[in-house]
Design an enzyme around this catalytic site. Structure first.
Site, PDB file in Angstrom:
ATOM      1  N   ARG A  78      35.670  -9.633 -13.264  1.00  0.00           N
ATOM      2  CA  ARG A  78      34.355  -9.066 -13.590  1.00  0.00           C
ATOM      3  C   ARG A  78      34.210  -8.905 -15.103  1.00  0.00           C
ATOM      4  NH1 ARG A  78      32.523  -3.993 -10.380  1.00  0.00           N
ATOM      5  NH2 ARG A  78      30.459  -4.894 -10.597  1.00  0.00           N
ATOM      6  N   ASP A 125      17.362  -1.825 -19.660  1.00  0.00           N
ATOM      7  CA  ASP A 125      18.552  -0.983 -19.870  1.00  0.00           C
ATOM      8  C   ASP A 125      19.252  -1.300 -21.198  1.00  0.00           C
ATOM      9  OD1 ASP A 125      18.515   0.703 -17.661  1.00  0.00           O
ATOM     10  OD2 ASP A 125      19.618  -0.702 -16.392  1.00  0.00           O
ATOM     11  N   LEU A 149      15.323  11.953 -13.706  1.00  0.00           N
ATOM     12  CA  LEU A 149      14.484  12.487 -14.783  1.00  0.00           C
ATOM     13  C   LEU A 149      13.293  11.572 -15.071  1.00  0.00           C
ATOM     14  CD1 LEU A 149      17.109  13.720 -17.443  1.00  0.00           C
ATOM     15  CD2 LEU A 149      15.754  15.104 -15.867  1.00  0.00           C
ATOM     16  N   THR A 159      38.974  -4.697 -13.240  1.00  0.00           N
ATOM     17  CA  THR A 159      38.993  -5.987 -12.543  1.00  0.00           C
ATOM     18  C   THR A 159      38.690  -7.082 -13.566  1.00  0.00           C
ATOM     19  OG1 THR A 159      38.136  -4.847 -10.596  1.00  0.00           O
ATOM     20  CG2 THR A 159      38.049  -7.262 -10.577  1.00  0.00           C
ATOM     21  N   GLY A 210      24.611   9.394 -22.809  1.00  0.00           N
ATOM     22  CA  GLY A 210      23.710   8.410 -22.213  1.00  0.00           C
ATOM     23  C   GLY A 210      22.265   8.850 -22.053  1.00  0.00           C
ATOM     24  N   ALA A 214      25.475  -1.681 -15.546  1.00  0.00           N
ATOM     25  CA  ALA A 214      25.107  -1.083 -16.826  1.00  0.00           C
ATOM     26  C   ALA A 214      25.861  -1.758 -17.971  1.00  0.00           C
ATOM     27  CB  ALA A 214      25.411   0.417 -16.799  1.00  0.00           C
ATOM     28  N   LYS A 259      18.651  -2.450  -7.831  1.00  0.00           N
ATOM     29  CA  LYS A 259      18.366  -3.334  -8.965  1.00  0.00           C
ATOM     30  C   LYS A 259      18.574  -4.813  -8.634  1.00  0.00           C
ATOM     31  CE  LYS A 259      19.192   0.047 -12.623  1.00  0.00           C
ATOM     32  NZ  LYS A 259      19.898   0.356 -13.874  1.00  0.00           N
TER      33      LYS A 259
HETATM   34  P1  NAP Z   1      28.868  -0.074 -11.339  1.00  0.00           P
HETATM   35  O1  NAP Z   1      28.021  -1.298 -11.297  1.00  0.00           O
HETATM   36  O2  NAP Z   1      29.341   0.536 -10.079  1.00  0.00           O
HETATM   37  O3  NAP Z   1      30.146  -0.410 -12.275  1.00  0.00           O
HETATM   38  C1  NAP Z   1      31.139   0.554 -12.479  1.00  0.00           C
HETATM   39  C2  NAP Z   1      32.178   0.016 -13.470  1.00  0.00           C
HETATM   40  O4  NAP Z   1      33.101   1.066 -13.707  1.00  0.00           O
HETATM   41  C3  NAP Z   1      32.970  -1.178 -12.957  1.00  0.00           C
HETATM   42  O5  NAP Z   1      33.256  -2.038 -14.020  1.00  0.00           O
HETATM   43  C4  NAP Z   1      34.240  -0.537 -12.432  1.00  0.00           C
HETATM   44  O6  NAP Z   1      35.386  -1.361 -12.534  1.00  0.00           O
HETATM   45  C5  NAP Z   1      34.414   0.609 -13.372  1.00  0.00           C
HETATM   46  N1  NAP Z   1      35.146   1.699 -12.733  1.00  0.00           N
HETATM   47  C6  NAP Z   1      34.731   2.459 -11.702  1.00  0.00           C
HETATM   48  N2  NAP Z   1      35.685   3.335 -11.338  1.00  0.00           N
HETATM   49  C7  NAP Z   1      36.744   3.086 -12.151  1.00  0.00           C
HETATM   50  C8  NAP Z   1      38.035   3.668 -12.275  1.00  0.00           C
HETATM   51  N3  NAP Z   1      38.418   4.639 -11.458  1.00  0.00           N
HETATM   52  N4  NAP Z   1      38.870   3.196 -13.229  1.00  0.00           N
HETATM   53  C9  NAP Z   1      38.486   2.180 -14.047  1.00  0.00           C
HETATM   54  N5  NAP Z   1      37.268   1.594 -13.976  1.00  0.00           N
HETATM   55  C10 NAP Z   1      36.403   2.048 -13.038  1.00  0.00           C
HETATM   56  O7  NAP Z   1      28.114   1.099 -12.111  1.00  0.00           O
HETATM   57  P2  NAP Z   1      26.940   0.947 -13.213  1.00  0.00           P
HETATM   58  O8  NAP Z   1      25.630   0.842 -12.557  1.00  0.00           O
HETATM   59  O9  NAP Z   1      27.344  -0.120 -14.166  1.00  0.00           O
HETATM   60  O10 NAP Z   1      26.983   2.385 -13.919  1.00  0.00           O
HETATM   61  C11 NAP Z   1      28.078   2.787 -14.713  1.00  0.00           C
HETATM   62  C12 NAP Z   1      27.757   4.162 -15.319  1.00  0.00           C
HETATM   63  O11 NAP Z   1      26.679   4.062 -16.212  1.00  0.00           O
HETATM   64  C13 NAP Z   1      27.342   5.197 -14.259  1.00  0.00           C
HETATM   65  O12 NAP Z   1      27.941   6.433 -14.570  1.00  0.00           O
HETATM   66  C14 NAP Z   1      25.845   5.299 -14.432  1.00  0.00           C
HETATM   67  O13 NAP Z   1      25.343   6.574 -14.090  1.00  0.00           O
HETATM   68  C15 NAP Z   1      25.709   5.062 -15.931  1.00  0.00           C
HETATM   69  N6  NAP Z   1      24.381   4.534 -16.309  1.00  0.00           N
HETATM   70  C16 NAP Z   1      23.670   5.234 -17.238  1.00  0.00           C
HETATM   71  C17 NAP Z   1      22.434   4.765 -17.617  1.00  0.00           C
HETATM   72  C18 NAP Z   1      21.658   5.532 -18.656  1.00  0.00           C
HETATM   73  O14 NAP Z   1      20.438   5.323 -18.777  1.00  0.00           O
HETATM   74  N7  NAP Z   1      22.305   6.367 -19.419  1.00  0.00           N
HETATM   75  C19 NAP Z   1      21.902   3.590 -17.065  1.00  0.00           C
HETATM   76  C20 NAP Z   1      22.660   2.901 -16.110  1.00  0.00           C
HETATM   77  C21 NAP Z   1      23.909   3.397 -15.731  1.00  0.00           C
HETATM   78  P3  NAP Z   1      35.694  -2.573 -11.496  1.00  0.00           P
HETATM   79  O15 NAP Z   1      34.815  -3.710 -11.941  1.00  0.00           O
HETATM   80  O16 NAP Z   1      37.125  -2.818 -11.654  1.00  0.00           O
HETATM   81  O17 NAP Z   1      35.307  -2.022 -10.137  1.00  0.00           O
END
Ligand code: NAP
Length: 309
Positions: free
Chosen positions: A168, A114, A26, A165, A272, A143, A78
């Site tokens: 982390r 962010d 977007l 984890t 979000g 995020a 990023k």
């Molecule tokens: P990321 O770096 O891949 O981190 C994902 C996190 O979620 C990790 O802490 C991971 O845990 C955890 N996770 C993933 N699958 C899981 C599961 N099955 N059970 C429990 N924990 C789980 O992703 P990110 O970039 O931080 O993004 C996270 C979310 O925020 C995404 O949906 C993204 O679209 C959204 N976001 C939104 C905005 C916005 O502007 N609204 C901006 C940025 C991101 P582990 O550490 O254990 O792997």
């Protein structure tokens, strides 16, 4: 980028978003809406540039070559961009992540909007101000880290990180300094106490997002009745209560299943989309030097991604 410059001519000011996949982003809509509202339409243009993983350096070289004024940076670039730019802000350095590049005469500065975007969205969307308030963040990825740092900077009394984890989680909580706490996602009692004690509960995991498979439940147990499907949330909504704000960084679907359940538990629900709008608004300020027309950007985002979609 080359084709964009060729079509628009040398006088046009070009910005955009790099990512992969990026077609659904977007960001160009938000940027172009803001340019129109600011009277810059027709001269400033924003595009989505598909840049495959590993090619961020090429994108930044093109940015210099084609005099692209600003780039928003999304998955998966990023972290790579944070070490490729000439200079990074203190926030971007601490997060090892850049979500915005500003090109000043070929010198590239990376920042990260962010976290501030998230905090601004709390104020606009839920009248929530973190100063002096206990907060809990589920997730410890990019995020979540931005949110933890920003909540602490905004004066939250505590920022508890709950993550699958634990290592982390500790790294993310350290960003909040002495306000940072950790709770394992699979420690039922500790998690319940931490969630109940928080004024703000944030889902910063992708759980519940359109296109994700249902993931292991918070406590790793199958649902009653022999249903082996697992939950679409990290924090069981049954732990939430009236008086809390439940904020989900996910904005597709709107609302997420977790937010529907959170509302059912009496909490104020916030998705979000606001974070997306406000992080983009903060980038626009950097590129144009003008105040961002946040309400117009909100309207465009809501129209493109209406509640119930
Ligand atoms: P990321 O770096 O891949 O981190 C994902 C996190 O979620 C990790 O802490 C991971 O845990 C955890 N996770 C993933 N699958 C899981 C599961 N099955 N059970 C429990 N924990 C789980 O992703 P990110 O970039 O931080 O993004 C996270 C979310 O925020 C995404 O949906 C993204 O679209 C959204 N976001 C939104 C905005 C916005 O502007 N609204 C901006 C940025 C991101 P582990 O550490 O254990 O792997």
């Amino acid at each position: 980028m080359e084709s964009a410059r060729r079509v628009l001519g040398p006088e046009a000011t070009i910005v955009g978003v790099i990512g992969s996949p990026v077609a659904h982003s977007l960001s160009p809509l938000l940027h172009n809406t803001a340019f129109s509202a600011l009277g810059l339409g027709g001269r400033w243009h924003s595009f989505a540039f598909e840049v495959r993983a590993g090619a961020a350096a090429d994108a930044l070289a093109s940015m210099r070559l084609w005099e692209i004024t600003g780039l928003s940076v999304t998955m998966p670039h990023k972290a790579a961009v944070a070490v490729l730019v000439d200079e990074v802000s203190e926030t971007a350095r601490r997060l090892d992540a850049v979500n915005c590049v500003i090109n000043t005469d070929g010198r590239l500065r990376g920042i990260n909007t962010d976290g501030d975007g998230f905090v601004a969205s709390l104020a606009r969307g839920a009248d929530f101000h973190p100063a002096g308030r206990p907060c809990l963040v589920a997730g410890a990825g990019g995020a979540a880290r931005a949110v933890v740092l920003a909540l602490a900077a905004a004066g939250a009394s505590s920022v508890t990180v709950a993550n699958r984890t634990l290592g982390r989680a500790r790294d993310a909580a350290a960003l909040a300094g002495s306000a940072g706490l950790v709770v394992p996602l699979d420690d039922e009692g500790a998690l319940a106490a931490a969630v109940r004690g928080a004024d703000l509960v944030v889902n910063a995991t992708p759980l519940g997002m359109t296109g994700t498979t249902r993931a292991p439940g918070a406590f790793g147990t199958p649902a009653p009745g022999g249903d082996t499907r697992t939950e679409a949330w990290a924090i069981p909504p049954g732990l939430l209560r009236a008086g809390q704000v439940a904020a989900d960084l996910v904005y597709a679907p709107r609302p997420t299943p977790w937010l529907v359940a959170a509302r059912g538990a009496g909490a104020t629900a916030l998705d979000g989309l606001g974070m997306l709008v406000h992080q983009a608004a903060a980038q626009l300020v950097q590129w144009t030097g003008l105040d961002a027309p946040v309400e117009e950007m909100w309207r465009a985002a809501e129209e493109a991604s209406p509640a119930g979609s």
